[in-house]
Enzyme design. Structure first.
Site, PDB file in Angstrom:
ATOM      1  N   GLU A 197      -3.769   3.988  13.228  1.00 16.54           N
ATOM      2  CA  GLU A 197      -2.918   4.565  12.177  1.00 16.54           C
ATOM      3  C   GLU A 197      -3.747   4.819  10.918  1.00 16.54           C
ATOM      4  O   GLU A 197      -4.611   4.015  10.574  1.00 16.54           O
ATOM      5  CB  GLU A 197      -1.806   3.544  11.897  1.00 16.54           C
ATOM      6  CG  GLU A 197      -0.809   3.962  10.856  1.00 16.54           C
ATOM      7  CD  GLU A 197       0.184   2.812  10.598  1.00 16.54           C
ATOM      8  OE1 GLU A 197       0.464   2.020  11.518  1.00 16.54           O
ATOM      9  OE2 GLU A 197       0.665   2.720   9.463  1.00 16.54           O
ATOM     10  N   ASP A 228      -4.084  -0.434  12.070  1.00 17.90           N
ATOM     11  CA  ASP A 228      -3.656   0.396  10.935  1.00 17.90           C
ATOM     12  C   ASP A 228      -4.762   0.276   9.895  1.00 17.90           C
ATOM     13  O   ASP A 228      -4.938  -0.779   9.280  1.00 17.90           O
ATOM     14  CB  ASP A 228      -2.323  -0.088  10.356  1.00 17.90           C
ATOM     15  CG  ASP A 228      -1.911   0.737   9.130  1.00 17.90           C
ATOM     16  OD1 ASP A 228      -2.616   1.717   8.808  1.00 17.90           O
ATOM     17  OD2 ASP A 228      -0.889   0.400   8.498  1.00 17.90           O
ATOM     18  N   LYS A 243       6.975  -1.638  14.961  1.00 21.42           N
ATOM     19  CA  LYS A 243       5.887  -2.444  14.364  1.00 21.42           C
ATOM     20  C   LYS A 243       6.540  -3.293  13.292  1.00 21.42           C
ATOM     21  O   LYS A 243       7.059  -2.767  12.316  1.00 21.42           O
ATOM     22  CB  LYS A 243       4.859  -1.466  13.804  1.00 21.42           C
ATOM     23  CG  LYS A 243       3.977  -1.993  12.723  1.00 21.42           C
ATOM     24  CD  LYS A 243       2.929  -0.960  12.338  1.00 21.42           C
ATOM     25  CE  LYS A 243       2.654  -1.048  10.858  1.00 21.42           C
ATOM     26  NZ  LYS A 243       1.494  -0.310  10.406  1.00 21.42           N
ATOM     27  N   HIS A 246      -3.429  -6.336   2.304  1.00 17.72           N
ATOM     28  CA  HIS A 246      -2.448  -7.286   2.841  1.00 17.72           C
ATOM     29  C   HIS A 246      -2.998  -8.708   2.893  1.00 17.72           C
ATOM     30  O   HIS A 246      -2.373  -9.594   3.468  1.00 17.72           O
ATOM     31  CB  HIS A 246      -2.004  -6.861   4.240  1.00 17.72           C
ATOM     32  CG  HIS A 246      -1.084  -5.674   4.208  1.00 17.72           C
ATOM     33  ND1 HIS A 246      -0.579  -5.103   5.338  1.00 17.72           N
ATOM     34  CD2 HIS A 246      -0.588  -4.958   3.177  1.00 17.72           C
ATOM     35  CE1 HIS A 246       0.203  -4.070   5.015  1.00 17.72           C
ATOM     36  NE2 HIS A 246       0.204  -3.965   3.706  1.00 17.72           N
ATOM     37  N   GLN A 261      -6.632  -2.775   7.430  1.00 21.84           N
ATOM     38  CA  GLN A 261      -5.464  -3.513   6.937  1.00 21.84           C
ATOM     39  C   GLN A 261      -4.728  -4.333   7.999  1.00 21.84           C
ATOM     40  O   GLN A 261      -4.252  -5.422   7.745  1.00 21.84           O
ATOM     41  CB  GLN A 261      -4.515  -2.501   6.301  1.00 21.84           C
ATOM     42  CG  GLN A 261      -3.272  -3.082   5.690  1.00 21.84           C
ATOM     43  CD  GLN A 261      -2.421  -1.996   5.053  1.00 21.84           C
ATOM     44  OE1 GLN A 261      -2.643  -1.606   3.921  1.00 21.84           O
ATOM     45  NE2 GLN A 261      -1.447  -1.488   5.793  1.00 21.84           N
ATOM     46  N   GLU A 262      -4.595  -3.750   9.213  1.00 17.01           N
ATOM     47  CA  GLU A 262      -3.807  -4.453  10.241  1.00 17.01           C
ATOM     48  C   GLU A 262      -4.451  -4.342  11.614  1.00 17.01           C
ATOM     49  O   GLU A 262      -4.775  -3.236  12.055  1.00 17.01           O
ATOM     50  CB  GLU A 262      -2.419  -3.811  10.376  1.00 17.01           C
ATOM     51  CG  GLU A 262      -1.503  -4.040   9.225  1.00 17.01           C
ATOM     52  CD  GLU A 262      -0.262  -3.165   9.366  1.00 17.01           C
ATOM     53  OE1 GLU A 262       0.296  -3.089  10.481  1.00 17.01           O
ATOM     54  OE2 GLU A 262       0.117  -2.549   8.372  1.00 17.01           O
ATOM     55  N   LYS A 270       9.291   4.876   8.250  1.00 12.18           N
ATOM     56  CA  LYS A 270       9.704   3.816   7.321  1.00 12.18           C
ATOM     57  C   LYS A 270      10.872   4.330   6.487  1.00 12.18           C
ATOM     58  O   LYS A 270      10.733   5.350   5.793  1.00 12.18           O
ATOM     59  CB  LYS A 270       8.557   3.462   6.384  1.00 12.18           C
ATOM     60  CG  LYS A 270       7.373   2.769   7.042  1.00 12.18           C
ATOM     61  CD  LYS A 270       6.202   2.730   6.081  1.00 12.18           C
ATOM     62  CE  LYS A 270       5.115   1.777   6.506  1.00 12.18           C
ATOM     63  NZ  LYS A 270       3.899   1.941   5.675  1.00 12.18           N
ATOM     64  N   GLU A 306       1.677  -9.770   6.371  1.00 10.26           N
ATOM     65  CA  GLU A 306       2.519  -9.510   7.548  1.00 10.26           C
ATOM     66  C   GLU A 306       2.418 -10.684   8.507  1.00 10.26           C
ATOM     67  O   GLU A 306       2.797 -10.594   9.652  1.00 10.26           O
ATOM     68  CB  GLU A 306       2.144  -8.174   8.164  1.00 10.26           C
ATOM     69  CG  GLU A 306       2.446  -7.057   7.165  1.00 10.26           C
ATOM     70  CD  GLU A 306       2.193  -5.652   7.673  1.00 10.26           C
ATOM     71  OE1 GLU A 306       1.632  -5.499   8.773  1.00 10.26           O
ATOM     72  OE2 GLU A 306       2.574  -4.719   6.952  1.00 10.26           O
ATOM     73  N   ASP A 334       0.997   7.622   8.721  1.00 12.08           N
ATOM     74  CA  ASP A 334       1.987   6.919   7.911  1.00 12.08           C
ATOM     75  C   ASP A 334       1.972   7.557   6.521  1.00 12.08           C
ATOM     76  O   ASP A 334       2.896   8.293   6.137  1.00 12.08           O
ATOM     77  CB  ASP A 334       1.572   5.431   7.895  1.00 12.08           C
ATOM     78  CG  ASP A 334       2.305   4.597   6.876  1.00 12.08           C
ATOM     79  OD1 ASP A 334       3.275   5.087   6.298  1.00 12.08           O
ATOM     80  OD2 ASP A 334       1.907   3.442   6.660  1.00 12.08           O
ATOM     81  N   HIS A 393       8.415  -1.817   9.742  1.00 17.12           N
ATOM     82  CA  HIS A 393       8.764  -2.654   8.581  1.00 17.12           C
ATOM     83  C   HIS A 393       7.900  -2.227   7.390  1.00 17.12           C
ATOM     84  O   HIS A 393       7.062  -1.334   7.516  1.00 17.12           O
ATOM     85  CB  HIS A 393       8.452  -4.118   8.928  1.00 17.12           C
ATOM     86  CG  HIS A 393       6.975  -4.363   9.155  1.00 17.12           C
ATOM     87  ND1 HIS A 393       6.384  -5.580   9.043  1.00 17.12           N
ATOM     88  CD2 HIS A 393       5.951  -3.498   9.468  1.00 17.12           C
ATOM     89  CE1 HIS A 393       5.085  -5.488   9.269  1.00 17.12           C
ATOM     90  NE2 HIS A 393       4.799  -4.240   9.539  1.00 17.12           N
ATOM     91  N   ARG A 394       8.047  -2.888   6.248  1.00 16.22           N
ATOM     92  CA  ARG A 394       7.102  -2.767   5.137  1.00 16.22           C
ATOM     93  C   ARG A 394       6.372  -4.097   5.007  1.00 16.22           C
ATOM     94  O   ARG A 394       6.806  -5.115   5.545  1.00 16.22           O
ATOM     95  CB  ARG A 394       7.818  -2.442   3.815  1.00 16.22           C
ATOM     96  CG  ARG A 394       8.538  -1.130   3.763  1.00 16.22           C
ATOM     97  CD  ARG A 394       7.744   0.074   4.190  1.00 16.22           C
ATOM     98  NE  ARG A 394       6.483   0.290   3.509  1.00 16.22           N
ATOM     99  CZ  ARG A 394       6.187   1.356   2.756  1.00 16.22           C
ATOM    100  NH1 ARG A 394       7.094   2.289   2.565  1.00 16.22           N
ATOM    101  NH2 ARG A 394       4.990   1.517   2.235  1.00 16.22           N
ATOM    102  N   SER A 395       5.294  -4.095   4.251  1.00 13.85           N
ATOM    103  CA  SER A 395       4.535  -5.352   4.173  1.00 13.85           C
ATOM    104  C   SER A 395       5.324  -6.446   3.456  1.00 13.85           C
ATOM    105  O   SER A 395       5.156  -7.631   3.729  1.00 13.85           O
ATOM    106  CB  SER A 395       3.178  -5.138   3.516  1.00 13.85           C
ATOM    107  OG  SER A 395       3.282  -4.362   2.361  1.00 13.85           O
ATOM    108  N   SER A 425       0.853  -1.192   0.000  1.00 19.03           N
ATOM    109  CA  SER A 425       0.000   0.000   0.000  1.00 19.03           C
ATOM    110  C   SER A 425       0.887   1.239   0.000  1.00 19.03           C
ATOM    111  O   SER A 425       1.391   1.645   1.022  1.00 19.03           O
ATOM    112  CB  SER A 425      -0.902  -0.009   1.229  1.00 19.03           C
ATOM    113  OG  SER A 425      -0.137  -0.057   2.409  1.00 19.03           O
TER     114      SER A 425
HETATM  115  P1  PGA Z   1       2.905  -1.221   3.585  1.00 10.92           P
HETATM  116  O1  PGA Z   1       2.167  -1.578   4.938  1.00 10.92           O
HETATM  117  O2  PGA Z   1       4.326  -1.595   3.734  1.00 10.92           O
HETATM  118  O3  PGA Z   1       2.153  -2.048   2.580  1.00 10.92           O
HETATM  119  O4  PGA Z   1       2.732   0.253   3.363  1.00 10.92           O
HETATM  120  C1  PGA Z   1       2.651  -1.290   6.203  1.00 10.92           C
HETATM  121  C2  PGA Z   1       1.887  -0.158   6.832  1.00 10.92           C
HETATM  122  O5  PGA Z   1       1.020   0.445   6.204  1.00 10.92           O
HETATM  123  O6  PGA Z   1       2.137   0.209   7.950  1.00 10.92           O
HETATM  124 ZN    ZN Z   2       0.363   2.002   7.553  1.00 13.34          ZN
END
Ligand code: PGA
Ligand code: ZN
Length: 418
Positions: free
Chosen positions: A284, A241, A387, A155, A163-164, A336, A205, A311, A364-366, A42
């Site tokens: 988030e 998130d 995270k 994800h 998403q999370e 990030k 993730e 983010d 991290h990244r996904s 994303s």
């Molecule tokens: P992404 O997801 O690495 O796909 O952006 C992680 C996040 O959004 O925190």
């Molecule tokens: Zn995010």
């Protein structure tokens, strides 16, 4: 001074079986280090550019040989046999070489692994760990992990819009204990899902991604799992998130599987309801990155109650962060490395946030790799949180295991949590 003797990039594979850039860098005394750029599903529109070749003949469009070539030819030609006083000096030079605002000449995925590998090599040269080399304090704070447990939206392929879903073991007194608590809850969640005949496969993730009746049901099953593992919601909190830009279209938020199309005000009320009912400490990206109108609403309703983490809005960029600080509208930031593209710019964002009493969450990244740089960065910069996904696959476990080792090494020189 550190003199770069050699530099070599190659395509390697990330945790979602797509190619990414790895860089091997050696100093003139043969100290050598490897760094790998993570990737993502994303992408915020304000992020530095991830250069892909966009040719369908390899890896379904996603190859990165152009970025590899940029390291092996353009960047290499300019930095090999040059001396740099610090990683900051090299980063500044790389930024000047690229000269674009979003690193689109070389690609952030070309520049970042060079920047990280140089920091790694410098640390090794001084016989230090990365967190010691970047360390500015006499006392370390080890970050609370925000640990992924259920995945949704981009994800996963389930019907959950958020998403999370993460858990934060705030009751733990050290990293090892936080990790154990997460593992116990995760085992119990599996049993709960199996009893309901729901999927227990893991996604991007590496949390579960079952089909559920609503986003709220995801929170309910997590709480059940916390309790089944003999913990309380005082001991383990929940973080979300929402990555809401992903389901934002034509100024509306489409929670497709709940059959709800909400405007900003209704979405804020939806979150408000969740925060009142459940032990949520952090949300988030609750609004789309450019939905400024709805900002005032959430500020009024929720801003002071929980961590409001941005983010896609800040993208680890001090100019964007400063804009929101000036309006007194920022309380936490997700950090990030590859959103901005160099280690020193990432550190600048953490420092600016700290100066304004904001909390930083190193992320991290996904799509990840075995590289554990972010664990060291979180410890070096004393950030509140890290995270880095669930504990069910090695790309994420590598970071948690690195934190366990750092905790052991620091022993009484570190405190867990703030
Ligand atoms: P992404 O997801 O690495 O796909 O952006 C992680 C996040 O959004 O925190
Ligand atoms: Zn995010």
């Amino acid at each position: 001074m550190y003199k770069i003797k050699d530099l070599h990039a190659r395509e390697v594979i990330d945790s979602r079986w797509n190619p990414t850039v790895e860089v091997e860098l050696s100093l003139d005394n043969w100290v050598k280090w490897i760094a790998i750029c993570p990737s993502w599903a994303s992408t915020g529109i304000h992020e530095a550019l991830e250069l892909r070749d966009w040719d369908k003949s390899r890896f379904l469009w996603k190859w990165v040989l152009e970025a590899v070539k940029n390291v092996n030819i353009s960047i290499k030609k300019d930095i090999v046999w040059d001396e740099y006083e610090s990683f900051r000096e090299l980063d500044e030079y790389l930024i000047r070489l690229d000269w674009t605002k979003n690193k689109s000449k070389f690609g952030a995925n070309a520049i970042l692994p060079v920047s990280m590998a140089f920091v790694d090599a410098c640390a090794k040269n001084e016989n230090k760990e990365i967190f010691e080399y970047l360390w500015e304090w006499n006392w370390h704070i080890l970050p609370y992990p925000m640990m992924n447990i259920v995945n949704g939206w981009s994800h996963a392929d389930n019907n959950v819009d958020i998403q999370e879903f993460m858990i934060v073991p705030v009751w733990a007194t050290n990293i090892k204990e936080a990790i154990r608590m997460w593992a116990e809850v995760f085992h119990n969640l599996k049993k709960i899902l199996q009893d309901k005949w729901l999927a227990t496969s893991v996604w991007d993730e590496w949390g579960y991604a079952p089909n559920l009746r609503s986003n709220e049901e995801a929170i309910q099953v997590i709480i059940k799992a916390i309790e089944k593992a003999w913990y309380t919601t005082e001991q383990i909190k929940i973080a979300l998130d929402c990555a809401s830009s992903e389901f934002y279209k034509d100024w509306k938020y489409n929670l497709a599987w709940e059959w709800k199309i909400l405007d900003g005000k209704e979405l804020v009320n939806f979150y408000k309801d969740l925060v009142e009912k459940y032990p949520i400490i952090s949300i988030e990206d609750w609004l789309a990155e450019d939905d400024f109108e709805s900002w005032k609403l959430f500020e009024k309703e929720l801003w002071k109650k929980i961590m409001s983490v941005w983010d896609d809005l800040f993208v680890t960029n001090i100019e964007r962060l400063q804009m929101w600080i000036d309006q007194n509208m920022a309380n936490s930031i997700l950090i990030k490395l590859n959103q901005i593209g160099t280690v020193s710019e990432t550190i600048d964002a953490i420092d600016l946030a700290k100066k304004h009493n904001m909390k930083s969450i190193i992320s991290h990244r996904s799509w990840e790799t075995e590289d554990t740089f972010i664990a060291d960065l979180a410890v070096a910069k004393n950030t509140w949180f890290i995270k880095t996904g669930s504990l069910s696959r090695t790309d994420r476990i590598a970071k948690y295991n690195r934190l366990i080792r750092i905790e052991e090494k620091l022993w009484d020189k570190a405190k867990f949590g703030k």
